[in-house]
Design a protein around this motif. Sequence first.
Motif, PDB file in Angstrom:
ATOM      1  N   ASP A 132       0.828  -1.201   0.000  1.00 19.10           N
ATOM      2  CA  ASP A 132       0.000   0.000   0.000  1.00 19.10           C
ATOM      3  C   ASP A 132       0.864   1.255   0.000  1.00 19.10           C
ATOM      4  O   ASP A 132       0.576   2.226  -0.706  1.00 19.10           O
ATOM      5  N   PHE A 133       1.927   1.235   0.779  1.00 18.53           N
ATOM      6  CA  PHE A 133       2.817   2.386   0.824  1.00 18.53           C
ATOM      7  C   PHE A 133       3.514   2.595  -0.519  1.00 18.53           C
ATOM      8  O   PHE A 133       3.603   3.714  -1.019  1.00 18.53           O
ATOM      9  N   LEU A 134       4.012   1.519  -1.116  1.00 23.51           N
ATOM     10  CA  LEU A 134       4.711   1.648  -2.393  1.00 23.51           C
ATOM     11  C   LEU A 134       3.762   2.145  -3.485  1.00 23.51           C
ATOM     12  O   LEU A 134       4.158   2.934  -4.346  1.00 23.51           O
ATOM     13  N   ARG A 135       2.517   1.687  -3.457  1.00 26.05           N
ATOM     14  CA  ARG A 135       1.539   2.162  -4.441  1.00 26.05           C
ATOM     15  C   ARG A 135       1.328   3.664  -4.284  1.00 26.05           C
ATOM     16  O   ARG A 135       1.364   4.422  -5.275  1.00 26.05           O
ATOM     17  N   ALA A 136       1.122   4.099  -3.050  1.00 20.65           N
ATOM     18  CA  ALA A 136       0.901   5.527  -2.803  1.00 20.65           C
ATOM     19  C   ALA A 136       2.141   6.346  -3.142  1.00 20.65           C
ATOM     20  O   ALA A 136       2.045   7.430  -3.736  1.00 20.65           O
ATOM     21  N   ALA A 137       3.309   5.834  -2.784  1.00 19.39           N
ATOM     22  CA  ALA A 137       4.550   6.560  -3.062  1.00 19.39           C
ATOM     23  C   ALA A 137       4.786   6.679  -4.561  1.00 19.39           C
ATOM     24  O   ALA A 137       5.191   7.741  -5.064  1.00 19.39           O
ATOM     25  N   ALA A 138       4.541   5.599  -5.307  1.00 16.13           N
ATOM     26  CA  ALA A 138       4.752   5.621  -6.751  1.00 16.13           C
ATOM     27  C   ALA A 138       3.833   6.637  -7.426  1.00 16.13           C
ATOM     28  O   ALA A 138       4.278   7.431  -8.271  1.00 16.13           O
ATOM     29  N   ILE A 139       2.566   6.637  -7.065  1.00 15.12           N
ATOM     30  CA  ILE A 139       1.625   7.578  -7.668  1.00 15.12           C
ATOM     31  C   ILE A 139       1.978   9.011  -7.281  1.00 15.12           C
ATOM     32  O   ILE A 139       1.883   9.936  -8.110  1.00 15.12           O
ATOM     33  N   THR A 140       2.413   9.234  -6.048  1.00 17.78           N
ATOM     34  CA  THR A 140       2.812  10.574  -5.612  1.00 17.78           C
ATOM     35  C   THR A 140       3.980  11.091  -6.437  1.00 17.78           C
ATOM     36  O   THR A 140       3.996  12.251  -6.869  1.00 17.78           O
ATOM     37  N   VAL A 141       4.967  10.244  -6.679  1.00 17.31           N
ATOM     38  CA  VAL A 141       6.118  10.645  -7.492  1.00 17.31           C
ATOM     39  C   VAL A 141       5.680  10.961  -8.916  1.00 17.31           C
ATOM     40  O   VAL A 141       6.141  11.934  -9.525  1.00 17.31           O
ATOM     41  N   VAL A 142       4.771  10.150  -9.472  1.00 14.75           N
ATOM     42  CA  VAL A 142       4.275  10.400 -10.825  1.00 14.75           C
ATOM     43  C   VAL A 142       3.565  11.747 -10.897  1.00 14.75           C
ATOM     44  O   VAL A 142       3.778  12.545 -11.822  1.00 14.75           O
ATOM     45  N   VAL A 143       2.712  12.026  -9.918  1.00 16.37           N
ATOM     46  CA  VAL A 143       1.954  13.280  -9.911  1.00 16.37           C
ATOM     47  C   VAL A 143       2.902  14.474  -9.842  1.00 16.37           C
ATOM     48  O   VAL A 143       2.805  15.413 -10.647  1.00 16.37           O
ATOM     49  N   VAL A 184      -5.355   6.324   3.964  1.00 17.10           N
ATOM     50  CA  VAL A 184      -6.168   7.414   3.413  1.00 17.10           C
ATOM     51  C   VAL A 184      -5.794   7.681   1.957  1.00 17.10           C
ATOM     52  O   VAL A 184      -6.657   7.830   1.093  1.00 17.10           O
ATOM     53  N   LEU A 185      -4.501   7.742   1.661  1.00 16.83           N
ATOM     54  CA  LEU A 185      -4.057   7.980   0.285  1.00 16.83           C
ATOM     55  C   LEU A 185      -4.524   6.866  -0.643  1.00 16.83           C
ATOM     56  O   LEU A 185      -4.986   7.122  -1.759  1.00 16.83           O
ATOM     57  N   ASN A 186      -4.422   5.629  -0.197  1.00 14.16           N
ATOM     58  CA  ASN A 186      -4.798   4.513  -1.048  1.00 14.16           C
ATOM     59  C   ASN A 186      -6.300   4.441  -1.283  1.00 14.16           C
ATOM     60  O   ASN A 186      -6.736   3.909  -2.307  1.00 14.16           O
ATOM     61  N   SER A 187      -7.088   4.985  -0.370  1.00 18.20           N
ATOM     62  CA  SER A 187      -8.538   4.918  -0.535  1.00 18.20           C
ATOM     63  C   SER A 187      -9.020   5.739  -1.722  1.00 18.20           C
ATOM     64  O   SER A 187     -10.101   5.491  -2.260  1.00 18.20           O
ATOM     65  N   ARG A 188      -8.200   6.712  -2.157  1.00 16.08           N
ATOM     66  CA  ARG A 188      -8.583   7.564  -3.287  1.00 16.08           C
ATOM     67  C   ARG A 188      -7.432   7.688  -4.294  1.00 16.08           C
ATOM     68  O   ARG A 188      -7.374   8.649  -5.057  1.00 16.08           O
ATOM     69  N   ILE A 189      -6.558   6.703  -4.337  1.00 17.40           N
ATOM     70  CA  ILE A 189      -5.338   6.830  -5.120  1.00 17.40           C
ATOM     71  C   ILE A 189      -5.621   6.921  -6.613  1.00 17.40           C
ATOM     72  O   ILE A 189      -4.966   7.675  -7.347  1.00 17.40           O
ATOM     73  N   MET A 190      -6.612   6.172  -7.112  1.00 15.52           N
ATOM     74  CA  MET A 190      -6.905   6.210  -8.534  1.00 15.52           C
ATOM     75  C   MET A 190      -7.521   7.542  -8.936  1.00 15.52           C
ATOM     76  O   MET A 190      -7.259   8.061 -10.028  1.00 15.52           O
ATOM     77  N   THR A 191      -8.336   8.119  -8.057  1.00 18.56           N
ATOM     78  CA  THR A 191      -8.921   9.423  -8.360  1.00 18.56           C
ATOM     79  C   THR A 191      -7.851  10.501  -8.406  1.00 18.56           C
ATOM     80  O   THR A 191      -7.844  11.362  -9.306  1.00 18.56           O
ATOM     81  N   TRP A 192      -6.939  10.501  -7.456  1.00 17.29           N
ATOM     82  CA  TRP A 192      -5.813  11.443  -7.483  1.00 17.29           C
ATOM     83  C   TRP A 192      -5.061  11.326  -8.799  1.00 17.29           C
ATOM     84  O   TRP A 192      -4.738  12.328  -9.448  1.00 17.29           O
ATOM     85  N   PHE A 193      -4.765  10.104  -9.176  1.00 17.16           N
ATOM     86  CA  PHE A 193      -3.974   9.868 -10.374  1.00 17.16           C
ATOM     87  C   PHE A 193      -4.706  10.323 -11.635  1.00 17.16           C
ATOM     88  O   PHE A 193      -4.141  11.002 -12.495  1.00 17.16           O
ATOM     89  N   LEU A 194      -5.975   9.968 -11.754  1.00 19.99           N
ATOM     90  CA  LEU A 194      -6.717  10.269 -12.971  1.00 19.99           C
ATOM     91  C   LEU A 194      -6.973  11.764 -13.150  1.00 19.99           C
ATOM     92  O   LEU A 194      -7.014  12.259 -14.286  1.00 19.99           O
ATOM     93  N   TRP A 195      -7.126  12.518 -12.053  1.00 18.28           N
ATOM     94  CA  TRP A 195      -7.540  13.918 -12.157  1.00 18.28           C
ATOM     95  C   TRP A 195      -6.407  14.917 -11.992  1.00 18.28           C
ATOM     96  O   TRP A 195      -6.631  16.122 -12.177  1.00 18.28           O
ATOM     97  N   HIS A 196      -5.185  14.486 -11.663  1.00 14.31           N
ATOM     98  CA  HIS A 196      -4.148  15.476 -11.331  1.00 14.31           C
ATOM     99  C   HIS A 196      -3.734  16.330 -12.530  1.00 14.31           C
ATOM    100  O   HIS A 196      -3.385  17.502 -12.374  1.00 14.31           O
TER     101      HIS A 196
END
Length: 412
Positions: A3-14, A280-292
């Motif tokens: 879960d942490f790696l997923r959130a961290a990866a998306i954060t770096v991408v954003v 908390v980040l993972n609960s909305r991770i796809m929305t963050w990614f799709l809309w950033h």
Amino acid sequence: MIDFLRAAAITVVVLGHWTIVAVDRNGIQPHGVLDNAPWSHPLTWVFQVMPVFFLVGGYANGISWRSARRKGVGYGGWLRARLRRLGLPLIPLLLVWLAACVIMLAAGMTPERVQVLSQMALIPTWFLAAYLLVIAVAPACLVLWERFGWWSIAGGVVLAGVVDLISIGTGSELAGYPNYLIVWASFHQFGYAWLDGRLATLRRKLLLAGIGAVGLAVLVGLGPYPVSMITAAGDEISNSSPTRVTMAFLGMLQAGLVLTTEAPLTRWLQRPRVWFVTVVLNSRIMTWFLWHLTAMVAVSSLLVALGGIGLGLAPLSPLWWATRPVWWLVLLAVTYGLVLVFGRFESPRADPRPAPATWRPVAAAVCVCAGLAVMASAGMVGPGGLNPVWPLLPVVGLAVFGVLLRPGRTSV
């Protein structure tokens, strides 16, 4: 840890997207930093972290499919559930942008300009298309892993190299498109290896990182591949569009290094506050990614319309770099607002229906991937104007082939 790696990866991408896209009074310059600063190209070996997401995906999909097998859940039911989790957050993005394109064209904006804006905002969809393809073949790939182990990965990497030889040798990008599936499905297998304890020792993790580093050095140093792992205008070919075999070796390097931190990260994540933020980040991770990137396009367009307020700084200048944190905070606030509005689509209610015939979720996945693949490369608008087929194809596919619940069984 996944879960942490997923959130961290998306954060770096954003943050990476918000940085490499330069914006001035003339509008958006896609990959402006990479195009104007060749010294930044090696940094993409750190900031192109999509392989980490596929590593985590392999681990999670391995757990999910094995659990489904134990419970007697068939492939059709499993795939439909995965499509609901990933496909529902996509629907509002496509419909909002379809409406936005209609409004912009009606207001007199040129099709070329609308195409750039829609294409920029929908960049995240290429990843979703590739990931859905990998999910569709994940059960079969798990069988290959369980039967052939490391050879299943080696065979995929070799096949990806052959595809590159044909694509680069003939100058055909289209011939390289199979590697969107071959490269990522092959690398996805490392998630199975991690799950099965085949990467448990420090020696194996460092060996994996070493293979990735040597492979990248040879392919970039002696081969035709550019240094940048993100598309740059000055490169004759791209490592990411279409996906090249270099991305598999980049993934090996990153996975090996990331997994060396597994023990200390696991201990750190036991802290209640750290784990709470991760959840908390993972609960909305796809929305963050799709809309950033929609947030970035909206803010940039507004500032340009207001005469270029705040956009007078020369990209890459010292003052421009100094103001990047402010830029990130503004975009973060706008994206957060979008997440508050559209995040609920990421939490579908339980699906009470019996498992569908296998062909139905497969057909839905094909519709989603086909529509996203076209839009990721061309946007919603072409020289002739709006083309509503591609944004509507994923929505219609999800509805017609039974991924969405009927109106009487609200899914969100």
